[in-house]
Design a protein around this motif. Structure first.
Motif, PDB file in Angstrom:
ATOM      1  N   PHE A  53      40.611  39.864  34.844  1.00 27.33           N
ATOM      2  CA  PHE A  53      39.657  40.673  35.601  1.00 27.33           C
ATOM      3  C   PHE A  53      38.862  39.801  36.568  1.00 27.33           C
ATOM      4  CE2 PHE A  53      35.872  43.453  36.000  1.00 27.33           C
ATOM      5  CZ  PHE A  53      36.496  44.649  36.274  1.00 27.33           C
ATOM      6  N   ILE A  54      38.378  38.649  36.084  1.00 26.26           N
ATOM      7  CA  ILE A  54      37.537  37.766  36.891  1.00 26.26           C
ATOM      8  C   ILE A  54      38.346  37.100  38.002  1.00 26.26           C
ATOM      9  CG2 ILE A  54      36.215  35.609  36.820  1.00 26.26           C
ATOM     10  CD1 ILE A  54      35.269  36.467  34.017  1.00 26.26           C
ATOM     11  N   GLY A  55      39.527  36.592  37.643  1.00 26.43           N
ATOM     12  CA  GLY A  55      40.335  35.911  38.643  1.00 26.43           C
ATOM     13  C   GLY A  55      40.716  36.813  39.806  1.00 26.43           C
ATOM     14  N   ALA A  56      41.130  38.030  39.483  1.00 30.72           N
ATOM     15  CA  ALA A  56      41.532  38.964  40.532  1.00 30.72           C
ATOM     16  C   ALA A  56      40.337  39.562  41.258  1.00 30.72           C
ATOM     17  CB  ALA A  56      42.378  40.083  39.921  1.00 30.72           C
ATOM     18  N   GLY A  57      39.209  39.747  40.535  1.00 30.96           N
ATOM     19  CA  GLY A  57      38.090  40.491  41.104  1.00 30.96           C
ATOM     20  C   GLY A  57      37.043  39.675  41.827  1.00 30.96           C
ATOM     21  N   LEU A  58      36.863  38.403  41.475  1.00 30.31           N
ATOM     22  CA  LEU A  58      35.778  37.611  42.059  1.00 30.31           C
ATOM     23  C   LEU A  58      36.236  36.634  43.135  1.00 30.31           C
ATOM     24  CD1 LEU A  58      33.552  36.712  38.960  1.00 30.31           C
ATOM     25  CD2 LEU A  58      33.432  38.685  40.479  1.00 30.31           C
ATOM     26  N   THR A  59      37.554  36.447  43.272  1.00 31.61           N
ATOM     27  CA  THR A  59      38.049  35.433  44.207  1.00 31.61           C
ATOM     28  C   THR A  59      37.627  35.717  45.646  1.00 31.61           C
ATOM     29  OG1 THR A  59      39.924  34.838  42.819  1.00 31.61           O
ATOM     30  CG2 THR A  59      40.119  34.367  45.158  1.00 31.61           C
ATOM     31  N   LEU A  60      37.899  36.918  46.133  1.00 36.48           N
ATOM     32  CA  LEU A  60      37.598  37.227  47.534  1.00 36.48           C
ATOM     33  C   LEU A  60      36.112  37.495  47.782  1.00 36.48           C
ATOM     34  CD1 LEU A  60      40.688  39.375  48.593  1.00 36.48           C
ATOM     35  CD2 LEU A  60      40.264  36.948  48.957  1.00 36.48           C
ATOM     36  N   PRO A  94      33.819  33.171  49.930  1.00 33.69           N
ATOM     37  CA  PRO A  94      32.675  32.871  50.808  1.00 33.69           C
ATOM     38  C   PRO A  94      32.021  31.532  50.492  1.00 33.69           C
ATOM     39  CG  PRO A  94      32.594  35.152  50.092  1.00 33.69           C
ATOM     40  CD  PRO A  94      33.685  34.494  49.290  1.00 33.69           C
ATOM     41  N   LEU A  95      31.966  31.157  49.209  1.00 33.01           N
ATOM     42  CA  LEU A  95      31.372  29.867  48.839  1.00 33.01           C
ATOM     43  C   LEU A  95      32.164  28.694  49.396  1.00 33.01           C
ATOM     44  CD1 LEU A  95      30.421  30.504  45.083  1.00 33.01           C
ATOM     45  CD2 LEU A  95      28.879  30.356  47.047  1.00 33.01           C
ATOM     46  N   SER A  96      33.466  28.915  49.625  1.00 38.66           N
ATOM     47  CA  SER A  96      34.322  27.851  50.148  1.00 38.66           C
ATOM     48  C   SER A  96      34.453  27.906  51.665  1.00 38.66           C
ATOM     49  CB  SER A  96      35.712  27.943  49.520  1.00 38.66           C
ATOM     50  OG  SER A  96      36.370  29.131  49.944  1.00 38.66           O
ATOM     51  N   GLY A  97      33.651  28.746  52.302  1.00 42.57           N
ATOM     52  CA  GLY A  97      33.713  28.854  53.754  1.00 42.57           C
ATOM     53  C   GLY A  97      34.957  29.541  54.258  1.00 42.57           C
ATOM     54  N   GLY A  98      35.563  30.376  53.420  1.00 41.41           N
ATOM     55  CA  GLY A  98      36.758  31.098  53.819  1.00 41.41           C
ATOM     56  C   GLY A  98      38.037  30.302  53.673  1.00 41.41           C
ATOM     57  N   SER A  99      37.987  29.129  53.051  1.00 43.22           N
ATOM     58  CA  SER A  99      39.176  28.285  52.887  1.00 43.22           C
ATOM     59  C   SER A  99      39.863  28.591  51.559  1.00 43.22           C
ATOM     60  CB  SER A  99      38.778  26.807  52.927  1.00 43.22           C
ATOM     61  OG  SER A  99      39.849  25.981  52.493  1.00 43.22           O
ATOM     62  N   TRP A 100      41.140  28.956  51.629  1.00 43.05           N
ATOM     63  CA  TRP A 100      41.863  29.221  50.381  1.00 43.05           C
ATOM     64  C   TRP A 100      42.090  27.927  49.602  1.00 43.05           C
ATOM     65  CZ3 TRP A 100      46.585  26.891  49.524  1.00 43.05           C
ATOM     66  CH2 TRP A 100      47.295  26.436  50.638  1.00 43.05           C
ATOM     67  N   ARG A 101      42.170  26.804  50.302  1.00 41.75           N
ATOM     68  CA  ARG A 101      42.364  25.523  49.632  1.00 41.75           C
ATOM     69  C   ARG A 101      41.134  25.153  48.802  1.00 41.75           C
ATOM     70  NH1 ARG A 101      46.747  23.108  52.397  1.00 41.75           N
ATOM     71  NH2 ARG A 101      47.173  24.135  54.390  1.00 41.75           N
ATOM     72  N   LEU A 102      39.960  25.271  49.393  1.00 40.11           N
ATOM     73  CA  LEU A 102      38.736  24.965  48.662  1.00 40.11           C
ATOM     74  C   LEU A 102      38.478  25.990  47.559  1.00 40.11           C
ATOM     75  CD1 LEU A 102      36.264  23.791  51.469  1.00 40.11           C
ATOM     76  CD2 LEU A 102      37.432  22.405  49.741  1.00 40.11           C
ATOM     77  N   LEU A 111      45.950  34.312  38.308  1.00 37.24           N
ATOM     78  CA  LEU A 111      45.615  35.565  38.991  1.00 37.24           C
ATOM     79  C   LEU A 111      44.639  35.402  40.147  1.00 37.24           C
ATOM     80  CD1 LEU A 111      45.589  37.917  35.903  1.00 37.24           C
ATOM     81  CD2 LEU A 111      47.254  37.804  37.740  1.00 37.24           C
ATOM     82  N   VAL A 112      44.250  34.164  40.477  1.00 43.36           N
ATOM     83  CA  VAL A 112      43.543  33.968  41.748  1.00 43.36           C
ATOM     84  C   VAL A 112      44.536  33.926  42.902  1.00 43.36           C
ATOM     85  CG1 VAL A 112      41.639  32.732  40.674  1.00 43.36           C
ATOM     86  CG2 VAL A 112      43.568  31.437  41.590  1.00 43.36           C
ATOM     87  N   ALA A 113      45.838  33.733  42.602  1.00 42.10           N
ATOM     88  CA  ALA A 113      46.834  33.621  43.669  1.00 42.10           C
ATOM     89  C   ALA A 113      47.056  34.927  44.440  1.00 42.10           C
ATOM     90  CB  ALA A 113      48.150  33.092  43.105  1.00 42.10           C
ATOM     91  N   PRO A 114      47.229  36.092  43.760  1.00 42.14           N
ATOM     92  CA  PRO A 114      47.485  37.306  44.538  1.00 42.14           C
ATOM     93  C   PRO A 114      46.414  37.644  45.576  1.00 42.14           C
ATOM     94  CG  PRO A 114      48.083  37.656  42.249  1.00 42.14           C
ATOM     95  CD  PRO A 114      47.401  36.326  42.310  1.00 42.14           C
ATOM     96  N   VAL A 158      33.372  36.600  46.038  1.00 41.48           N
ATOM     97  CA  VAL A 158      32.393  35.606  45.579  1.00 41.48           C
ATOM     98  C   VAL A 158      32.819  34.172  45.910  1.00 41.48           C
ATOM     99  CG1 VAL A 158      31.180  34.662  43.572  1.00 41.48           C
ATOM    100  CG2 VAL A 158      31.622  37.122  43.723  1.00 41.48           C
ATOM    101  N   VAL A 159      33.999  33.749  45.421  1.00 46.16           N
ATOM    102  CA  VAL A 159      34.373  32.341  45.535  1.00 46.16           C
ATOM    103  C   VAL A 159      34.823  31.982  46.953  1.00 46.16           C
ATOM    104  CG1 VAL A 159      35.824  30.514  44.576  1.00 46.16           C
ATOM    105  CG2 VAL A 159      35.020  32.359  43.108  1.00 46.16           C
TER     106      VAL A 159
END
Length: 395
Positions: A151-158, A163-171, A31-34, A160-161
């Motif tokens: 809940f966490i996968g869908a809600g925290l990806t954009l 920004p930590l990766s510098g906006g990279s979906w790969r990271l 659920l981090v994919a959507p 929280v996570v």
């Protein structure tokens, strides 16, 4: 007699925490994919079909990989299978970031789905060994982790996570994968539990046993209601010219699942391994679908909440059954049959709903086959055999 010494209580708490984090990774990588789909599609020029496959392929693999998971449990043991499956999830999730070519993205998604599929029968198989005397609580805890993972996968990806990766979906995918490696390492640590590979010749589900079919079709009902409502929610709101309510409707839908899992933690002793709660939750799913289809405004929102809450309760009730009514060897086989049938239905029935909507020219009719299936499946619950097996403290 139970041992309530501080060392034993601390060991139980450690096992429950580990089960919760393992349950989390039954859903987080899927659920981090959507939320990342727009960025992935823009980078790789994916079509809408390709975007949808990022989520639907793992669901299909949940059905395809359950029986191979049961074979691995029979040959390697539940713990080794679980460790390997979690590592597959970590590898598959991270490898999605290696695309292009696009084939790597989908091959890694299949690998991820197969890992999750093997985790699902391995967890019920390991519970009688790790949680003697508190199997029901162990089931409720890891299922709470799974639903929190949605809940966490869908809600925290954009927020929280990403920004930590510098906006990279790969990271972002890599960051979500790293905790799974730590979980796999931790799963090798409970040394007081003896876990050995089984040499039993029978490793697959007993398809002649009506219990497998009843549990599988009931599990399919809970999963179909969840995935089907999720799939058609936006289109139904758009038909009513209330698409602006989609964010709060999705939030309410996902929140209801979390609240249901918390309620099940508190009511484990009273609800598990009983037919009445399974029937009641199934009927509430049907009533919630009807309210969402035929009502509007806050009444429809209440229907969505009822669907989310009841489907989560039913899911927990059903997934918790194999380790309570079967021994460790049989629990994995029974779970594999359940998940094969259940997720095949969860993949197929919503598609039938889509075909119905296309033929009728009205998206509201998409939920009618889903509701009909849920009602028919609920009728199977009275025939379940739910005698709880006695547990001992040794494996």
């Amino acid at each position: 007699m139970t041992d309530d010494t501080p060392s034993t209580l601390a060991q139980r708490a450690g096992i429950l925490v580990l089960l919760w984090f393992t349950g989390l990774y039954l859903r987080v990588p899927i659920l981090v994919a959507p939320p990342l789909a727009p960025a992935i599609a823009g980078d790789l020029s994916l079509s809408q079909t390709g975007i949808g496959a990022l989520t639907t392929l793992p669901v299909l693999m949940l059905a395809a990989g359950a029986i191979p998971g049961a074979y691995a449990i029979a040959r390697l043991g539940a713990r080794r299978t679980l460790v390997i499956a979690v590592l597959l999830v970590a590898a598959g999730s991270a490898a999605r970031g290696l695309a292009p070519p696009t084939a790597i993205l989908f091959a890694a998604t299949v690998l991820l789905g197969l890992g999750v599929a093997a985790m699902q029968p391995a967890l019920p198989a390991i519970l009688p060994l790790w949680c003697p005397g508190f199997v029901g609580l162990g089931s409720a805890v890891y299922m709470n982790g799974m639903l929190m993972g949605e809940f966490i996968g869908a809600g925290l990806t954009l927020p929280v996570v990403m920004p930590l990766s510098g906006g990279s979906w790969r990271l972002t995918l890599l960051l979500w994968s790293l905790p799974a490696v730590l979980i796999a390492i931790a799963l090798t640590r409970p040394a007081s539990v003896r876990v050995s590979a089984s040499r039993e010749s029978r490793w697959g589900p007993d398809w002649r046993d009506s219990q497998v079919w009843r549990l599988g079709l009931l599990l399919g009902s809970a999963s179909t209601v969840f995935f089907g409502t999720n799939a058609y929610m936006g289109s139904i709101l758009e038909r009513r010219d209330t698409l602006d309510r989609l964010p709060e409707t999705l939030f309410l839908f996902n929140l209801s699942q979390v609240l249901a899992s918390l309620a099940m933690l508190a009511l484990t002793r009273h609800l598990l391994a009983r037919r009445g709660p399974i029937i009641a939750s199934g009927l509430l799913c049907v009533a919630g679908l009807a309210a969402f289809v035929w009502l509007d405004g806050w009444a429809a929102m209440a229907g969505v909440f009822a669907v989310g809450f009841a489907s989560a309760v039913q899911l927990i009730l059903l997934v918790s059954l194999p380790p309570q009514i079967a021994d460790a060897a049989t629990a994995g086989r029974l779970s594999a049959g359940m998940f094969t049938l259940g997720y095949a239905a969860a993949f197929g029935v919503p598609l039938i709903g889509g075909l119905t909507a296309d033929l009728a020219g009205d998206v509201l009719t998409a939920l009618i086959p889903i509701g009909a299936y849920a009602l028919l499946a609920t009728g199977l619950a009275p025939g379940l055999r739910l005698r709880i097996r006695p547990r001992t403290a040794t494996a």
